[in-house]
Motif scaffolding. Sequence first.
Motif, PDB file in Angstrom:
ATOM      1  N   UNK A  83      28.575 -17.028  96.667  1.00  0.00           N
ATOM      2  CA  UNK A  83      29.037 -16.827  95.286  1.00  0.00           C
ATOM      3  C   UNK A  83      29.633 -15.432  95.121  1.00  0.00           C
ATOM      4  N   UNK A  84      30.722 -15.362  94.366  1.00  0.00           N
ATOM      5  CA  UNK A  84      31.449 -14.107  94.194  1.00  0.00           C
ATOM      6  C   UNK A  84      30.756 -13.235  93.149  1.00  0.00           C
ATOM      7  N   UNK A  85      30.475 -11.992  93.537  1.00  0.00           N
ATOM      8  CA  UNK A  85      29.837 -11.022  92.639  1.00  0.00           C
ATOM      9  C   UNK A  85      30.818 -10.004  92.087  1.00  0.00           C
ATOM     10  N   UNK A  86      31.837  -9.671  92.878  1.00  0.00           N
ATOM     11  CA  UNK A  86      32.736  -8.578  92.539  1.00  0.00           C
ATOM     12  C   UNK A  86      34.174  -9.027  92.792  1.00  0.00           C
ATOM     13  N   UNK A 124      40.765 -15.647  85.840  1.00  0.00           N
ATOM     14  CA  UNK A 124      40.504 -17.009  85.368  1.00  0.00           C
ATOM     15  C   UNK A 124      39.727 -17.814  86.408  1.00  0.00           C
ATOM     16  N   UNK A 125      39.999 -17.556  87.681  1.00  0.00           N
ATOM     17  CA  UNK A 125      39.318 -18.288  88.747  1.00  0.00           C
ATOM     18  C   UNK A 125      37.908 -17.775  88.991  1.00  0.00           C
ATOM     19  N   UNK A 126      37.719 -16.462  88.864  1.00  0.00           N
ATOM     20  CA  UNK A 126      36.424 -15.867  89.190  1.00  0.00           C
ATOM     21  C   UNK A 126      35.428 -15.903  88.044  1.00  0.00           C
ATOM     22  N   UNK A 127      35.902 -15.700  86.823  1.00  0.00           N
ATOM     23  CA  UNK A 127      34.984 -15.540  85.698  1.00  0.00           C
ATOM     24  C   UNK A 127      34.022 -16.722  85.522  1.00  0.00           C
ATOM     25  N   UNK A 128      34.478 -17.976  85.591  1.00  0.00           N
ATOM     26  CA  UNK A 128      33.519 -19.080  85.424  1.00  0.00           C
ATOM     27  C   UNK A 128      32.428 -19.086  86.483  1.00  0.00           C
ATOM     28  N   UNK A 129      32.775 -18.719  87.715  1.00  0.00           N
ATOM     29  CA  UNK A 129      31.772 -18.644  88.776  1.00  0.00           C
ATOM     30  C   UNK A 129      30.716 -17.592  88.450  1.00  0.00           C
ATOM     31  N   UNK A 130      31.174 -16.475  87.925  1.00  0.00           N
ATOM     32  CA  UNK A 130      30.249 -15.398  87.567  1.00  0.00           C
ATOM     33  C   UNK A 130      29.420 -15.772  86.352  1.00  0.00           C
ATOM     34  N   UNK A 131      30.065 -16.359  85.361  1.00  0.00           N
ATOM     35  CA  UNK A 131      29.352 -16.732  84.142  1.00  0.00           C
ATOM     36  C   UNK A 131      28.259 -17.758  84.432  1.00  0.00           C
ATOM     37  N   UNK A 132      28.504 -18.617  85.400  1.00  0.00           N
ATOM     38  CA  UNK A 132      27.500 -19.630  85.756  1.00  0.00           C
ATOM     39  C   UNK A 132      26.227 -18.985  86.283  1.00  0.00           C
ATOM     40  N   UNK A 133      26.342 -17.744  86.804  1.00  0.00           N
ATOM     41  CA  UNK A 133      25.177 -17.037  87.345  1.00  0.00           C
ATOM     42  C   UNK A 133      24.756 -15.873  86.448  1.00  0.00           C
ATOM     43  N   UNK A 134      25.470 -15.684  85.330  1.00  0.00           N
ATOM     44  CA  UNK A 134      25.193 -14.600  84.375  1.00  0.00           C
ATOM     45  C   UNK A 134      25.233 -13.227  85.037  1.00  0.00           C
ATOM     46  N   UNK A 135      26.180 -13.043  85.963  1.00  0.00           N
ATOM     47  CA  UNK A 135      26.324 -11.740  86.602  1.00  0.00           C
ATOM     48  C   UNK A 135      27.684 -11.654  87.286  1.00  0.00           C
ATOM     49  N   UNK A 136      28.212 -10.451  87.316  1.00  0.00           N
ATOM     50  CA  UNK A 136      29.477 -10.230  88.002  1.00  0.00           C
ATOM     51  C   UNK A 136      30.211  -9.043  87.410  1.00  0.00           C
ATOM     52  N   UNK A 137      31.071  -8.456  88.224  1.00  0.00           N
ATOM     53  CA  UNK A 137      31.885  -7.325  87.774  1.00  0.00           C
ATOM     54  C   UNK A 137      33.311  -7.522  88.249  1.00  0.00           C
ATOM     55  N   UNK A 170      38.832  -9.543  78.051  1.00  0.00           N
ATOM     56  CA  UNK A 170      37.942 -10.264  78.959  1.00  0.00           C
ATOM     57  C   UNK A 170      36.523  -9.745  78.843  1.00  0.00           C
ATOM     58  N   UNK A 171      36.366  -8.435  78.882  1.00  0.00           N
ATOM     59  CA  UNK A 171      35.023  -7.858  78.808  1.00  0.00           C
ATOM     60  C   UNK A 171      34.339  -8.209  77.488  1.00  0.00           C
ATOM     61  N   UNK A 172      35.085  -8.137  76.390  1.00  0.00           N
ATOM     62  CA  UNK A 172      34.481  -8.445  75.095  1.00  0.00           C
ATOM     63  C   UNK A 172      34.059  -9.915  75.008  1.00  0.00           C
ATOM     64  N   UNK A 173      34.694 -10.749  75.827  1.00  0.00           N
ATOM     65  CA  UNK A 173      34.348 -12.173  75.849  1.00  0.00           C
ATOM     66  C   UNK A 173      33.127 -12.452  76.722  1.00  0.00           C
ATOM     67  N   UNK A 174      32.991 -11.707  77.810  1.00  0.00           N
ATOM     68  CA  UNK A 174      32.003 -12.063  78.830  1.00  0.00           C
ATOM     69  C   UNK A 174      30.802 -11.139  78.935  1.00  0.00           C
ATOM     70  N   UNK A 175      30.888  -9.933  78.387  1.00  0.00           N
ATOM     71  CA  UNK A 175      29.822  -8.959  78.624  1.00  0.00           C
ATOM     72  C   UNK A 175      28.472  -9.449  78.097  1.00  0.00           C
ATOM     73  N   UNK A 176      28.480 -10.197  77.008  1.00  0.00           N
ATOM     74  CA  UNK A 176      27.204 -10.688  76.469  1.00  0.00           C
ATOM     75  C   UNK A 176      26.571 -11.726  77.392  1.00  0.00           C
ATOM     76  N   UNK A 177      27.348 -12.210  78.345  1.00  0.00           N
ATOM     77  CA  UNK A 177      26.836 -13.187  79.309  1.00  0.00           C
ATOM     78  C   UNK A 177      26.596 -12.566  80.681  1.00  0.00           C
TER      79      UNK A 177
END
Length: 279
Positions: A83-86, A124-137, A170-177
């Motif tokens: 899984x992609x972290x970064x 767009x490709x990475x964010x859903x993978x990260x959101x599914x694990x609630x972590x990523x940068x 993007x950050x304002x959309x995902x940071x809470x997750x």
Amino acid sequence: MTRLSNTVAVVTGGGRGIGREIALQQAREGAKVAVLARTVTEIEETVSLIEGEGGQAVAISTDMIDLAAVENAFTRIAAQLGAIDILINNHGSFQGFGPIWDCDPLVWWRDVEINLRGTFNACRSAAPMMLARSRGRIVNLVGGGTGNSFPHGSGYASSKAAIMRLTECLNDTTVIHGVRAFAVDPGLVRSAMTEMQLSSEAGKTYLPGIQKLFDDGVDIEPSRAALLIADIAAGRFDTLAGRLLRGIDDRDALAEDMDAIVAADGRALRFSAVEQAKL
């Protein structure tokens, strides 16, 4: 154990220059690294260098403006490395020099498309993978023209300003997750891109200031951006998610100033305080 052990990092534009240095540093910190670019020989060389230092990496030739190709690349990365972290979007193009009436419109638009659309496709490709694990940068590289006018580099500048705003949105959309996005300006680095600006007739005509900056000793080592991005990947600058960090920053001083920067709403694309008050 190094601080990025058990993580997977994706570096676009990782076949040379700044991207190669970023990929090497991610591996030195313990990350497994996927190196993306179009030129196979270059990314394979980066992977060979990483493996020569004891790291683990894969090379995947990818056209960043082809969404299906990017999605397939990210699927392959997850299958091969985990899984992609970064995600570090370093790819870029700057070939349209001069006032807009002298620029080839296709070249001007190609710069925008590679820089902005390519970054969008990767996020767009990475964010859903990260959101599914609630972590990523996610780290998006910006540069000249992000926060100021760049008259003879308008395509590049427009794309980089847009990437800055994309990073904020993007950050304002995902940071809470649990997924954070950052913008990084590496500074003026001697690279294949800047060498073309220095050597081409259009570059000499319209961008003479680049040569002057180098002559004046402004030549930022790519390792500075690579070390900064390693800190970001390790979470040191999470407080500054959604904001701009620079290769020329003193990283220790920046860490001390984070709360003050956020309080002042600095390192962001904003109207002035006076203009904001009128809105």
